[in-house]
Design a protein around this motif. Structure first.
Motif, PDB file in Angstrom:
ATOM      1  N   LEU A   1      -9.996   7.968  -7.679  1.00 33.78           N
ATOM      2  CA  LEU A   1      -9.438   7.671  -6.263  1.00 33.78           C
ATOM      3  C   LEU A   1     -10.149   6.512  -5.649  1.00 33.78           C
ATOM      4  O   LEU A   1     -11.257   6.359  -6.050  1.00 33.78           O
ATOM      5  CB  LEU A   1      -9.078   8.900  -5.592  1.00 33.78           C
ATOM      6  CG  LEU A   1     -10.674   9.510  -5.212  1.00 33.78           C
ATOM      7  CD1 LEU A   1     -11.083   9.217  -4.004  1.00 33.78           C
ATOM      8  CD2 LEU A   1     -10.470  11.037  -4.979  1.00 33.78           C
ATOM      9  N   GLN A   2      -9.422   5.874  -4.865  1.00 43.00           N
ATOM     10  CA  GLN A   2     -10.000   4.922  -3.982  1.00 43.00           C
ATOM     11  C   GLN A   2      -9.440   5.202  -2.544  1.00 43.00           C
ATOM     12  O   GLN A   2     -10.302   5.966  -1.838  1.00 43.00           O
ATOM     13  CB  GLN A   2      -9.809   3.326  -4.438  1.00 43.00           C
ATOM     14  CG  GLN A   2     -10.413   3.124  -5.851  1.00 43.00           C
ATOM     15  CD  GLN A   2     -10.287   1.667  -6.051  1.00 43.00           C
ATOM     16  OE1 GLN A   2     -10.147   0.931  -5.389  1.00 43.00           O
ATOM     17  NE2 GLN A   2     -10.178   1.704  -7.617  1.00 43.00           N
ATOM     18  N   CYS A   3      -8.562   4.649  -2.216  1.00 41.61           N
ATOM     19  CA  CYS A   3      -8.091   5.041  -0.747  1.00 41.61           C
ATOM     20  C   CYS A   3      -7.593   6.540  -0.611  1.00 41.61           C
ATOM     21  O   CYS A   3      -7.546   7.262   0.461  1.00 41.61           O
ATOM     22  CB  CYS A   3      -6.961   4.133  -0.346  1.00 41.61           C
ATOM     23  SG  CYS A   3      -5.150   4.655  -0.896  1.00 41.61           S
ATOM     24  N   GLY A   4      -7.190   7.128  -1.825  1.00 39.52           N
ATOM     25  CA  GLY A   4      -6.969   8.465  -1.666  1.00 39.52           C
ATOM     26  C   GLY A   4      -5.532   8.816  -1.352  1.00 39.52           C
ATOM     27  O   GLY A   4      -5.234  10.196  -1.421  1.00 39.52           O
ATOM     28  N   TYR A   5      -4.685   8.006  -0.970  1.00 40.25           N
ATOM     29  CA  TYR A   5      -3.472   8.359  -0.450  1.00 40.25           C
ATOM     30  C   TYR A   5      -2.507   9.007  -1.555  1.00 40.25           C
ATOM     31  O   TYR A   5      -1.623   9.629  -1.066  1.00 40.25           O
ATOM     32  CB  TYR A   5      -2.960   7.204   0.160  1.00 40.25           C
ATOM     33  CG  TYR A   5      -1.692   7.318   1.275  1.00 40.25           C
ATOM     34  CD1 TYR A   5      -2.123   7.903   2.443  1.00 40.25           C
ATOM     35  CD2 TYR A   5      -0.400   7.369   0.793  1.00 40.25           C
ATOM     36  CE1 TYR A   5      -1.067   8.349   3.432  1.00 40.25           C
ATOM     37  CE2 TYR A   5       0.615   7.630   1.816  1.00 40.25           C
ATOM     38  CZ  TYR A   5       0.266   8.309   2.988  1.00 40.25           C
ATOM     39  OH  TYR A   5       1.312   8.630   3.843  1.00 40.25           O
ATOM     40  N   CYS A   6      -2.600   8.252  -2.510  1.00 40.03           N
ATOM     41  CA  CYS A   6      -1.708   8.937  -3.924  1.00 40.03           C
ATOM     42  C   CYS A   6      -2.256  10.003  -4.228  1.00 40.03           C
ATOM     43  O   CYS A   6      -1.631  10.664  -4.931  1.00 40.03           O
ATOM     44  CB  CYS A   6      -1.575   7.761  -4.721  1.00 40.03           C
ATOM     45  SG  CYS A   6      -3.204   7.566  -5.827  1.00 40.03           S
ATOM     46  N   THR A   7      -3.417  10.349  -3.905  1.00 41.19           N
ATOM     47  CA  THR A   7      -4.354  11.572  -4.802  1.00 41.19           C
ATOM     48  C   THR A   7      -3.621  12.774  -4.860  1.00 41.19           C
ATOM     49  O   THR A   7      -3.285  13.440  -5.689  1.00 41.19           O
ATOM     50  CB  THR A   7      -5.589  11.503  -4.223  1.00 41.19           C
ATOM     51  OG1 THR A   7      -6.026  10.129  -4.259  1.00 41.19           O
ATOM     52  CG2 THR A   7      -6.591  12.355  -5.119  1.00 41.19           C
TER      53      THR A   7
ATOM     54  N   ALA B   1       0.981  -1.180  -0.026  1.00 36.64           N
ATOM     55  CA  ALA B   1      -0.056   0.044   0.113  1.00 36.64           C
ATOM     56  C   ALA B   1       0.840   1.131  -0.109  1.00 36.64           C
ATOM     57  O   ALA B   1       2.167   1.199   0.524  1.00 36.64           O
ATOM     58  CB  ALA B   1      -0.924   0.065   1.213  1.00 36.64           C
ATOM     59  N   ILE B   2       0.365   1.980  -0.495  1.00 33.52           N
ATOM     60  CA  ILE B   2       1.342   3.567  -0.520  1.00 33.52           C
ATOM     61  C   ILE B   2       1.428   4.147   0.844  1.00 33.52           C
ATOM     62  O   ILE B   2       2.340   4.778   1.369  1.00 33.52           O
ATOM     63  CB  ILE B   2       0.775   4.530  -1.682  1.00 33.52           C
ATOM     64  CG1 ILE B   2       0.579   3.754  -3.130  1.00 33.52           C
ATOM     65  CG2 ILE B   2       1.581   5.438  -1.878  1.00 33.52           C
ATOM     66  CD1 ILE B   2       1.857   3.194  -3.733  1.00 33.52           C
ATOM     67  N   GLU B   3       0.293   3.957   1.639  1.00 34.48           N
ATOM     68  CA  GLU B   3       0.538   4.461   2.818  1.00 34.48           C
ATOM     69  C   GLU B   3       1.270   3.079   3.709  1.00 34.48           C
ATOM     70  O   GLU B   3       0.713   2.076   3.813  1.00 34.48           O
ATOM     71  CB  GLU B   3      -0.852   4.645   3.627  1.00 34.48           C
ATOM     72  CG  GLU B   3      -0.830   5.251   4.999  1.00 34.48           C
ATOM     73  CD  GLU B   3      -1.905   5.041   5.935  1.00 34.48           C
ATOM     74  OE1 GLU B   3      -2.165   5.611   6.805  1.00 34.48           O
ATOM     75  OE2 GLU B   3      -2.862   3.938   5.577  1.00 34.48           O
TER      76      GLU B   3
ATOM     77  N   LEU C   1       2.910   6.376  -8.083  1.00 37.96           N
ATOM     78  CA  LEU C   1       2.402   5.108  -8.244  1.00 37.96           C
ATOM     79  C   LEU C   1       0.777   5.054  -7.247  1.00 37.96           C
ATOM     80  O   LEU C   1       0.691   5.699  -6.308  1.00 37.96           O
ATOM     81  CB  LEU C   1       3.278   4.122  -7.191  1.00 37.96           C
ATOM     82  CG  LEU C   1       4.596   3.841  -7.617  1.00 37.96           C
ATOM     83  CD1 LEU C   1       5.514   3.162  -6.389  1.00 37.96           C
ATOM     84  CD2 LEU C   1       4.673   2.922  -9.155  1.00 37.96           C
ATOM     85  N   CYS C   2       0.138   4.325  -7.777  1.00 36.37           N
ATOM     86  CA  CYS C   2      -1.224   4.053  -7.230  1.00 36.37           C
ATOM     87  C   CYS C   2      -1.378   2.604  -6.996  1.00 36.37           C
ATOM     88  O   CYS C   2      -1.480   2.237  -7.909  1.00 36.37           O
ATOM     89  CB  CYS C   2      -2.213   4.787  -7.983  1.00 36.37           C
ATOM     90  SG  CYS C   2      -3.960   4.386  -7.462  1.00 36.37           S
ATOM     91  N   ARG C   3      -1.624   2.131  -5.741  1.00 39.27           N
ATOM     92  CA  ARG C   3      -1.903   0.534  -5.669  1.00 39.27           C
ATOM     93  C   ARG C   3      -3.071   0.319  -5.720  1.00 39.27           C
ATOM     94  O   ARG C   3      -3.387  -1.062  -5.788  1.00 39.27           O
ATOM     95  CB  ARG C   3      -1.106   0.333  -4.141  1.00 39.27           C
ATOM     96  CG  ARG C   3      -1.197  -1.083  -3.736  1.00 39.27           C
ATOM     97  CD  ARG C   3      -0.468  -1.822  -4.786  1.00 39.27           C
ATOM     98  NE  ARG C   3       0.085  -3.136  -4.357  1.00 39.27           N
ATOM     99  CZ  ARG C   3       0.716  -4.010  -5.322  1.00 39.27           C
ATOM    100  NH1 ARG C   3       0.714  -3.851  -6.306  1.00 39.27           N
ATOM    101  NH2 ARG C   3       1.209  -5.128  -4.720  1.00 39.27           N
ATOM    102  N   CYS C   4      -4.200   1.319  -5.570  1.00 43.92           N
ATOM    103  CA  CYS C   4      -5.512   1.010  -5.762  1.00 43.92           C
ATOM    104  C   CYS C   4      -5.934   0.735  -7.171  1.00 43.92           C
ATOM    105  O   CYS C   4      -7.203   0.148  -7.395  1.00 43.92           O
ATOM    106  CB  CYS C   4      -6.558   1.905  -5.110  1.00 43.92           C
ATOM    107  SG  CYS C   4      -6.183   2.184  -3.398  1.00 43.92           S
ATOM    108  N   GLY C   5      -5.209   1.180  -8.044  1.00 43.62           N
ATOM    109  CA  GLY C   5      -5.472   0.739  -9.268  1.00 43.62           C
ATOM    110  C   GLY C   5      -6.364   2.116 -10.011  1.00 43.62           C
ATOM    111  O   GLY C   5      -7.136   1.602 -10.958  1.00 43.62           O
TER     112      GLY C   5
END
Ligand code: FES
Ligand code: FES
Lengths: 717, 158
Positions: B98-104, A349-351, B134-138
């Motif tokens: 976005l999904q988790c939004g962390y890369c956003t 995960a990025i976090e 990078l975005c892990r959520c795709g």
């Protein structure tokens, strides 16, 4: 320094921990109407790892509140980590209560406010939790209608609800809102009914595309993740780590770290940490600790592990035995044997794992990026000796989980340090720590022996799975002779895995679907017929067949024998009660071995899709994520030393890898909802290996299918 | 070792007393309270920490605060105007990119930087421009769609 508001600023709430006591929730939340319900099947507990199980409240584990101001809240220990349940669950509740969706809020993952929940994983949230929550909402609506009937003097049968207002159908001017009804009330009800199958076709909110609730917060940077929280006096911590799993600390000299201004060194047995207000400073200090270790490594690495698995003294379990293997072999005209090797995968995960812990008085509060707030609460109780009512875990937004954030070591570390130094402590794992301590998707070997008769029907399916999980290992095709054998860790033998392993999005199904669908393709090619036709011929499952046909339609599929030089791969499978079929087109650069997936068509049957917009997003996410394990991801290691510790060596999908995606969700409004967060991830291994074969005639049995391995395989053609 | 360093941050003149070698990312997140800029790797490989410096998208984990002395920094918090979302932010919302939004935040800053230097990118140029994030959520497909939309709406005059 600024102290942004914490989302729940009451860590020192004098109320006792309320996880098990209904009364205290109500005390904490004020008046209104409360409906308690039990979405969790206690039998499911048995499938959890022991450290995530606990004696759970038998009575209920979620509830709704219609507050005195008419706002409606659902309290659940589940968490939002990007999968969108904050939106789909609110939609389900709005539907049943007949209120505008905007008026619903979800209170999630706070161990003081929410009843126990074992954790958020396995696509269970909408599938299991959703219907139970709707039954509770229906009950709430009945209570409200009863109250309205008494207040307005209108029989219940003559009343209806619109937008949270109960009215007399004969005289709509006679009406009263939920808020007015809940005012001054303290009503508690418990729903015992097992959720019934709803008539999903009459829904007006559920089943419609709905924009997610959290977008705005996330595009402005306002959304708070654990690492974004600040408390006065907060310090960052870095913890001394061994180079390798299984290494034991012999000696440590911390004097170099101590010399750095502003550094506090904490030592508690083998646990050594450096703390400072400043993140840079702890990063510099931790590498100044001179530590020596003793090693006791397993003789295993990323190359020899597959032989070691197959050769190990394993526990053998026959999971399925249908018909007879010998008869199957006899009935077969051609027999095929294959062995597949699948490596360890990181969640990445990025976090990174993050937690902020604060001890106030005797109460420990931890804000953590976790998929299991209650699991973390339990671990803190067990490892640090706090009573359960003195530990509160709060889950802010989580920056991706995929199963990797069910383990929550970072939260225990932060709490341990906060207890030792009596200051709020922030632990943010570095990217190396994140890779090193990840619980990897287990590596596995699959051996398949299968056979077809002259009519191209599959007669034999002998499936042996070494150290992978069983999910998705069903034959799915209509085969008279099936045997599935699992080889697992024998408690008397040396451990197979040199580090922790755990669930990874659609656990094990990626391995199993890859092996099965590649083997199917091998047989289709040998039978000399189109791989789609071969599948349709050998399937009986109508819903699988429908998915394949829908995917073919979306793709514009033209039947042909493989290898046909086109680079088209077909694969299908089941996961979490849902069906998926995908068709992909890819290009292989024969000089470099580089594989580019150009387009993918996907059809998914997941029963009713509560939020089709959200489901499409999840499907796309799955397809893109799956490119990673098919083309790039592999954990390299030597003994307990994880060598891939960064995004430079562990390759997750990039924008340039992404194909054009056309997805369709089959219209199944008449069927109960199933898990939609994971199914579409399972087929990429087979899509790519079948596509490479179709393009070049080369067959790969080892993931990921990197350029080197493709070149290697091309030499064999 | 600390010294005064000044720069323009989200349109405001800012002066702080800081170790000049401190990492810009942590200065933004801790000293300046701007936590929208995320930590993902600290080694320049994910892009979660991207900010604009003199209108160019840069990874704040790879810079010291002294590198930005006298420059103009824009973070995700400084992108919108008067409570209105920037067109790139708005497009991310509209496309659910976005999904988790962390890369956003890093994606939005990188995309904004790209559009500042190339207001009419082709789809391939957008993909190339974002490839290091990078975005892990795709969420990739929608992110590219969002950037295309933003490019159009920005040209229409914002
Ligand atoms: S945190 Fe800066 S590139 Fe990853
Ligand atoms: S939305 Fe989760 S990493 Fe991109």
């Amino acid at each position: 320094m600024k102290n942004p508001d914490l989302s729940n600023p009451s860590p020192a709430n004098p109320l006792e921990k309320s996880g098990l006591k209904r009364r205290s929730f109500i005390k904490l939340l004020g008046g209104g109407i409360f409906i308690f319900f039990q979405p969790w099947n206690p039998a499911d507990l048995l499938s959890l790892p022991a450290d995530q199980r606990r004696s759970l409240t038998k009575e209920y584990n979620a509830f709704l509140q219609i507050a005195e101001d008419g706002t409606i809240k659902c309290f659940t220990g589940k968490i939002e980590m990007g999968q969108g349940i904050i939106t789909s669950l609110a939609m389900m509740m709005a539907e049943e209560l007949n209120v505008p969706y905007e008026r619903i809020s979800m209170v999630m993952g706070d161990t003081d406010l929410c009843p126990y929940d074992a954790g958020t994983w396995g696509s269970q949230s909408v599938q299991t939790f959703g219907p139970a929550m709707m039954a509770a909402a229906a009950e709430a609506r009945a209570v409200l209608t009863d109250l309205a009937s008494a207040r307005l003097g209108v029989p219940v049968t003559e009343m209806d609800v619109k937008d949270g207002v109960v009215f007399d159908t004969k005289n709509p001017a006679k009406k009263i809102s939920y808020g007015q009804l809940a005012k001054g009330k303290k009503i508690e009800k418990r729903v015992d009914v097992t959720p019934k199958l709803e008539d999903y076709t009459k829904f007006t909110i559920v089943g419609k595309p709905m924009m997610r609730k959290d977008s705005r917060l996330k595009v402005t940077g306002e959304a708070k993740y654990a690492g974004d929280l600040r408390l006065p006096g907060m310090v960052y911590a870095r913890i001394l780590r061994p180079q390798s799993h299984g290494a034991k600390l012999k000696s440590a000299d911390v004097s170099g770290a101590e010399k750095i201004p502003g550094i506090q060194v904490v030592r508690d047995g083998d646990f050594i940490a450096v703390l400072s207000e400043d993140r840079d400073t702890v990063d510099q200090a931790v590498v100044r600790i001179k530590a020596e270790y003793t090693f006791d490594e397993l003789p295993v690495n990323d190359t020899n592990l597959y032989d070691r698995m197959v050769g190990a003294n394993s526990r053998v379990e026959v999971a399925e035995s249908l018909g007879d293997m010998e008869a199957g072999a006899k009935a077969s005209d051609k027999i095929f044997e294959s062995e597949f090797h699948d490596p360890y995968l990181a969640h990445a995960a990025i976090e990174t794992h993050t937690a902020l812990a604060n001890l106030e008085g005797d109460k420990m509060t931890v804000w953590a990026s976790t998929q299991s707030p209650f699991g973390l609460q339990d671990s803190i109780v067990r490892e640090l000796g706090f009573p359960v009512n003195k530990v509160r875990v709060i889950t802010p937004f989580v920056g991706g989980g995929f199963g990797g954030k069910a383990p929550h070591q970072q939260g225990v570390e932060a709490a341990r340090l906060a207890k030792l130094v009596k200051k709020p402590v922030m632990v943010v794992w570095s990217r190396e720590e994140e890779f090193f301590y990840d619980t990897f998707r287990p590596a596995a070997v699959v051996r398949v022996r299968s056979g077809i008769d002259k009519a191209r029907m599959i007669k034999l399916w002998d499936y042996r799975l070494f150290y992978g999980g069983s999910r998705g290992s069903d034959a799915i095709y209509d085969v008279p002779n099936v045997k599935r054998t699992f080889f697992e860790q024998n408690m008397d033998s040396a451990p197979i895995h040199p580090f922790g392993t755990g669930a990874w999005r659609a656990p094990s199904n990626n391995t199993n679907t890859w092996a099965r669908e590649t083997q199917i393709d091998i047989m289709a090619s040998a039978a000399g017929i189109d791989p789609l036709e071969f599948r349709l011929k050998n399937l009986k499952d109508e819903r699988m067949i429908a998915c394949l046909k829908a995917a073919a339609d979306k793709f514009g599929y033209v039947p042909a024998k493989s290898p046909g030089g086109r680079g088209i791969g077909v694969a299908c499978g089941t996961d979490a009660g849902s069906w998926v079929a995908l068709i992909a087109e890819l290009r292989v650069d024969k000089s470099t071995g580089h594989v580019q997936v150009i387009r993918v068509a996907c059809a998914q049957d997941m029963g009713l899709s509560v939020n089709p917009q959200g489901s499409l997003l999840q499907i796309e996410g799955c397809i893109i994520m799956s490119l990673g394990y098919a083309l790039g991801e592999e954990v390299m290691f030597e003994g307990g030393n994880v060598r891939t510790r960064g995004f430079d060596s562990y390759l997750i999908p990039h924008f340039s890898w992404v194909p054009k995606i056309d997805a369709v969700i089959l219209d199944r409004k008449d069927k109960p909802p199933k898990g939609g967060g994971e199914p579409a991830i399972i087929t990429m291994g087979a899509l790519v290996s079948n596509g490479i074969f179709d393009a070049t005639g080369a067959r790969l049995f080892r993931m990921p299918m990197t350029p080197e391995r493709v070149l290697e395989a091309l030499k064999m053609v | 070792m600390e010294q005064k360093i000044s720069f323009t941050l989200n349109g405001k003149k800012t002066e702080i007393q800081v170790d000049p070698a401190a990492t810009l990312l942590w200065v933004l997140r801790n000293k300046l309270g701007l936590t929208g800029t995320k930590f993902g790797c600290g080694t320049g490989f994910c892009g979660a920490c991207t900010v604009l410096i003199n209108k160019e998208a840069v990874r704040s984990c790879q810079l010291s605060v002294s590198d930005v002395a006298g420059k103009e920094i824009i973070t995700i918090e400084g992108l919108g105007r008067n409570g209105k979302l920037h067109p790139v932010q708005q497009a991310f919302v509209d496309h659910e990119a976005l999904q988790c939004g962390y890369c956003t935040p890093g994606m939005i800053m990188t995309a904004t930087g790209l559009l500042l230097s190339n207001p009419s990118p082709t789809r391939q140029e957008i993909i190339d421009g974002l490839d290091g994030n990078l975005c892990r959520c795709g969420a990739h497909v929608r992110i590219v769609d969002a950037v295309e939309t933003a490019a159009k709406s920005m040209k229409g005059g914002k």
